[in-house]
Design an enzyme around this catalytic site. Structure first.
Site, mmCIF file in Angstrom:
data_model
loop_
_atom_site.group_PDB
_atom_site.id
_atom_site.type_symbol
_atom_site.label_atom_id
_atom_site.label_comp_id
_atom_site.label_asym_id
_atom_site.label_seq_id
_atom_site.Cartn_x
_atom_site.Cartn_y
_atom_site.Cartn_z
ATOM 1 N N GLU A 36 32.395 25.116 41.230
ATOM 2 C CA GLU A 36 33.262 25.181 42.415
ATOM 3 C C GLU A 36 33.452 23.783 42.968
ATOM 4 O O GLU A 36 32.491 23.049 43.147
ATOM 5 C CB GLU A 36 32.618 26.116 43.455
ATOM 6 C CG GLU A 36 33.200 26.066 44.852
ATOM 7 C CD GLU A 36 34.701 26.353 44.901
ATOM 8 O OE1 GLU A 36 35.149 27.343 44.292
ATOM 9 O OE2 GLU A 36 35.433 25.561 45.538
ATOM 10 N N SER A 57 44.042 38.542 55.085
ATOM 11 C CA SER A 57 43.998 39.633 56.065
ATOM 12 C C SER A 57 42.683 40.407 56.044
ATOM 13 O O SER A 57 42.417 41.194 56.951
ATOM 14 C CB SER A 57 45.156 40.601 55.833
ATOM 15 O OG SER A 57 46.380 39.897 55.761
ATOM 16 N N HIS A 87 42.961 47.360 50.607
ATOM 17 C CA HIS A 87 44.217 48.129 50.605
ATOM 18 C C HIS A 87 44.058 49.476 49.927
ATOM 19 O O HIS A 87 43.230 49.634 49.027
ATOM 20 C CB HIS A 87 45.314 47.351 49.865
ATOM 21 C CG HIS A 87 45.798 46.145 50.602
ATOM 22 N ND1 HIS A 87 46.803 46.203 51.542
ATOM 23 C CD2 HIS A 87 45.419 44.845 50.546
ATOM 24 C CE1 HIS A 87 47.023 44.981 52.026
ATOM 25 N NE2 HIS A 87 46.204 44.143 51.432
ATOM 26 N N ARG A 106 48.404 31.786 49.326
ATOM 27 C CA ARG A 106 48.262 32.750 48.249
ATOM 28 C C ARG A 106 48.613 32.062 46.925
ATOM 29 O O ARG A 106 49.605 31.331 46.870
ATOM 30 C CB ARG A 106 49.221 33.926 48.426
ATOM 31 C CG ARG A 106 49.221 34.530 49.803
ATOM 32 C CD ARG A 106 48.000 35.385 50.053
ATOM 33 N NE ARG A 106 47.898 35.713 51.469
ATOM 34 C CZ ARG A 106 47.167 35.032 52.357
ATOM 35 N NH1 ARG A 106 46.468 33.984 51.975
ATOM 36 N NH2 ARG A 106 47.132 35.384 53.621
ATOM 37 N N ILE A 153 46.411 35.585 41.287
ATOM 38 C CA ILE A 153 45.770 36.655 42.060
ATOM 39 C C ILE A 153 46.161 36.494 43.527
ATOM 40 O O ILE A 153 45.455 35.875 44.317
ATOM 41 C CB ILE A 153 44.226 36.625 41.898
ATOM 42 C CG1 ILE A 153 43.825 36.513 40.431
ATOM 43 C CG2 ILE A 153 43.607 37.871 42.547
ATOM 44 C CD1 ILE A 153 44.159 37.709 39.563
#
Lengths: 482, 417
Positions: A31, A45, A49, A310, A334
């Site tokens: 990372e 958010s 979902h 995104r 993604i």
């Protein structure tokens, strides 16, 4: 040499790491940032979902529904916190109702069980404070909210405890394909690995290019959000979407897992992968669009604004496949519903590895459970007192807005993936996430970091390198130390 | 545990309230303070100017609070520091937590709320841009410098000309930082005139009225801000945008009474003050719970905070001693043209003749009059050469002479002389 190197420690990388830690293989996660879940995964958010709006027949359609069904068990094991509060797609016109029926049909095809079209009365009974002009809604009882970073951190910590190594602060600079393995060069280390899983999010196209696979190009799509004081909690109870029309998704109003109201996101394609700034136009757009759901909001009750990028592409679907370079698996593009899909993506990736020839033997020492940081607030009085007697630090409130104690902050600094920055503490122990945004507690949290990690106060960062909070000693205190 | 009076907060309001209650003969008093020491925010206010009204001398913040602390330590007033009050109930139970005592429930006959206020943050005013290190509220920067001994930055822009912002402009300059400017959204400063003179003018720091920060730049540490002039509707004028490189942005954009305990308890709040609605004794909508200091409304001078603490203490002592549960009849104060708020919001007409009124005006007025009316008949009037929103107006009205009846409205407004 490791068996698998995962590039990128967002929700997808951490989910894959945890999934692979069930097997007797060696896994490293690489990372570039100082903490896991530091990019797209920390600024979205936070919604699990239902999966009705992901097109039937796509990876998104199947992985989202499958992922949704995994969250309850994952939360029982890892305790990151999951509030299955349900979601409404609100309709304000007959056109909207038509669109809701399309979503309903698509959702049914995707295999969602708890999905229904409900009338105005049903909606207003559950959500009495929304715009009374609502005419109906698509209700999905299986949707919910999580704190996305706490989920990713829990996945990473459980993976780490089950043997996965995490190389933070390591930016991949090149990848060399050898006969039977790859050599990954970072700005600090060299890692040899048999398989690579590229889940580098916004940078997944660039990582893929490093092995000569120019399969996709990421076009960052910015989404801005406004987060409100908990004083507004209870104004809404469920996730409230607006019916999409003419290509516009509308903005949502949602409670966060921790009970703050949040509105967002807008959607704007940008060029700079590092540009997570908010804009006056973006915030104004949110304020305008949200009126359809909530007519009046007092913006002086906002505690912060943020934006996330995104990892979108020109094509609709996720890209999850072994590339034409064997043993190099791309997990790219993604965007939403990536968070919901992440545990299902992880299972899919393990199958791709199997198909690509990696032997996956169950590791019988795998422990699926993670002991979370003690949450003093959630204990009964008896248990609180027992704990405080044993360790008085759990009785000393450091963050007054979120009532977080010294004990909880100290724990965050010594977890399997330890916090070393103010933001990392905030993501694990809430200190600084409340209404004063760290105004009161940051000096005390820095004192605790200094004591526990022996890190000089001047070296404590907000987040990444060179984001130090303080720059020098005062004149007076320098004299004293001379 | 049981006490006659529990004071929540050991800052200037709480200290004054506890001491006054003791002087009024109350024996059984507890102060609960979340910090490890008493004094509240005064501990980091090492500049002088405190106590001009109360003690007729210019003290520093710690000197001012020490005057109270010394007296309190010579009484039997109990003090519990490093203790956080988590809940206050209508029945006057206080749920508190501390490292030394664990989780306790404390029962009180009367409660004085004196939790003070907090600073508004960047989020409350929606400043767009990135979220780097280097953006501080002025009070947090003050704590780092004055109590911790660290500099939060060397090249500074300050947004907001509230008193803390002005004080910090001087403080950072004295510590060797460059303060580029102080920006104020409004066409006037909300700070005390003496602070503008002593903290900005004396150091040649420009005060830019009708200006704001419109964007924050920098990925890790702050690199600069874009500022702009604002129009009469307070909207930025894009042609006036200027980029100022800096490593630090201090925000002094207002204070918010910290009423989370009050709200949770179900006490009625005033949307104007963001504090409890109180009568002249500073008693809230729940009998036996009183509120004073910056948690009731944000004061300009600590002297008035102490004064209000004493008013609340007398109210609490009378409440405890009287035991009378007589029906209360209220007249109301109503802010009209030019007045942004009035404390107290109501007057218990069966109680005490002299009522101390605090109010603030909504903009700068020169050569004006504050008048009070009941049913169109003028009951109070006073001339002022200048009134600003930053400076509280304080005066007494004698209720006895007004023969108030229940539901009377006393309307205060600004009039031209």
């Amino acid at each position: 040499m490791v068996d698998v190197a995962i590039i990128g420690a967002g929700v997808v990388g951490c989910s894959i790491a945890r999934e692979l830690s069930k097997y007797s293989i060696t896994v490293s996660v690489i990372e570039k940032d100082s903490d896991v879940s530091n990019g797209t995964s920390k600024a979205n958010s936070g919604i699990v979902h239902g999966g009705y709006d992901s097109k039937f027949g796509t990876l998104k359609g199947s992985l989202c529904v499958q992922g949704n069904s995994m969250f309850k068990d994952l939360n029982d094991q890892l305790h990151f916190g999951f509030n299955k509060c349900g979601s409404f797609v609100l309709a304000f016109s007959s056109d909207d109702m038509v669109e809701l029926h399309h979503l309903y049909e698509n959702g049914k095809k995707n295999g969602i069980k708890n999905l229904e079209i409900v009338d105005r009365e049903f909606v207003l009974k559950k959500e009495p404070n929304i715009n009374q002009e609502v005419v109906g809604a698509l209700y999905c009882a299986d949707a919910g909210v999580i704190s996305p970073w706490e989920y990713a951190i829990a996945m990473a910590e459980n993976a780490a405890l089950n043997g996965v190594s995490f190389l933070l602060n390591n930016k991949v600079t090149s990848i060399a394909k050898k006969e039977n393995h790859f050599t990954i060069q970072t700005d600090k280390n060299t890692i040899n690995t048999r398989y690579i899983i590229n889940c580098a999010g916004l940078y997944s196209d660039e990582i893929s290019n490093m092995v000569g696979v120019n399969r996709f190009k990421i076009r960052p799509r910015k989404g801005e959000y406004i987060l409100f004081d908990k004083e507004y909690s209870g104004l809404t109870n469920s996730i409230l979407f607006q019916t999409p029309n003419n290509g516009s998704k509308g903005v949502l109003v949602t409670p966060t897992y921790h009970g703050n109201m949040m509105i967002g996101p807008n959607a704007e394609y940008i060029c700079d992968k590092e540009d997570t700034s908010t804009t006056s136009q973006g915030l104004a757009t949110l304020q305008h669009k949200v009126q359809k759901t909530l007519k009046s909001i007092d913006y002086s009750k906002a505690i912060t604004q943020f934006s996330g990028l995104r990892a979108a592409t020109d094509t609709y679907d996720f890209i999850i496949e072994e590339s034409q370079v064997k043993q190099f698996i791309n997990v790219g593009a993604i965007d939403s519903p990536g968070l919901t899909s992440s545990p299902a993506i992880a299972v899919m990736v393990s199958k791709l590895l199997l198909n690509a020839g990696l032997k996956l033997k169950k590791d019988h020492t795998f422990n699926p459970n993670l002991t979370p940081i003690i949450k003093v607030n959630e204990l009964n009085i008896h248990d609180k007192n027992k704990l405080i007697k044993k360790d008085p630090r759990y009785g000393r409130v450091i963050c007054r807005c979120e009532s977080m104690t010294q004990g909880e902050i100290v724990e965050a600094l010594h977890r399997p993936i330890p916090a070393t920055t103010l933001d990392a503490v905030k993501r694990r122990a809430r200190a600084g996430a409340g209404r004063c945004q760290g105004g009161f507690c940051s000096p005390r949290v820095m004192e605790i970091i200094n004591e526990e990690l022996d890190l000089p106060v001047l070296d404590i960062n907000k987040s990444e390198d060179k984001s130090n909070i303080l720059i020098d000693k005062t004149k007076k205190s320098m004299e004293v130390h001379l | 545990m049981k006490y006659d009076l529990v004071v929540v907060g050991g800052g200037p309001a709480g200290l004054a309230a506890a001491l006054k209650a003791h002087q009024e003969g109350l024996e059984d008093i507890l102060i609960i303070e979340r910090d490890t020491v008493l004094g509240g925010i005064l501990n980091q206010c090492i500049h002088n100017g405190f106590g001009v009204h109360k003690f007729k001398e210019e003290l520093t913040g710690p000197e001012y609070s020490q005057k109270y602390i010394d007296k309190i330590l010579n009484t039997n007033i109990q003090v519990q520091t490093d203790t956080m009050v988590l809940h206050v109930t209508k029945e006057k139970e206080l749920h508190v937590i501390s490292a030394s005592q664990g989780y306790q429930v404390i029962y009180a006959k009367a409660v004085v709320l004196a939790m003070g206020c907090r600073e508004r943050t960047r989020g409350a005013i929606n400043i767009p841009g990135t979220r780097p290190a280097g953006v501080f509220t002025a009070g947090t920067a003050q704590r780092f410098i004055n109590l911790e001994g660290y500099m939060p930055g060397k090249n500074v822009v300050i947004l907001g000309s509230g008193d803390i912002g002005l004080i910090m402009a001087r403080r950072m300059t004295l510590e060797g930082a460059k303060v580029n400017c102080v920006l104020e959204l409004m066409p006037y400063s909300n700070g005390l005139t003496r602070n503008i003179v002593q903290c900005l003018d004396d150091y040649n720091i420009p005060l830019k009225l009708s200006h704001s920060v419109v964007k924050i730049h920098g990925k890790n540490r702050l690199e600069g801000v874009t500022i702009a002039q604002v129009d009469k509707q307070l909207k930025p004028i894009s042609e006036t945008e200027i980029y100022i490189p800096c490593d630090t942005l201090l925000l002094s954009i207002g204070l918010i009474p910290e009423n989370e305990l009050t709200r949770e308890c179900g006490i009625e709040l005033d949307i104007r003050t963001k504090g409890a609605t109180v009568d002249q004794n500073r008693e809230t909508s729940i009998t036996g719970i009183f509120s004073c200091g910056n948690v009731l409304h944000v004061h300009d001078l600590v002297d008035y905070v102490s004064e209000e603490g004493e008013i609340a203490a007398i109210g609490a002592v009378n409440y405890i001693k009287s035991n009378k549960k007589s029906k209360k009849e209220f007249a109301y104060t109503v802010p009209m043209e030019g007045i942004s708020y009035i404390v107290p919001q109501k007057i218990n007409i069966g109680d005490q003749d002299k009522t101390n009124i605090y109010l603030r005006v909504n903009k700068v007025y020169e050569q004006c009059v504050i008048s009070g009316y009941i049913n169109n008949s003028k009951i109070y009037t006073k001339k002022y050469t200048k009134l600003t929103p930053g400076e509280m107006v304080s005066f007494n009205i004698d209720k006895g002479k007004l023969s108030l009846s229940e539901q009377d409205q006393i309307k205060f407004k600004i009039e031209e002389e």
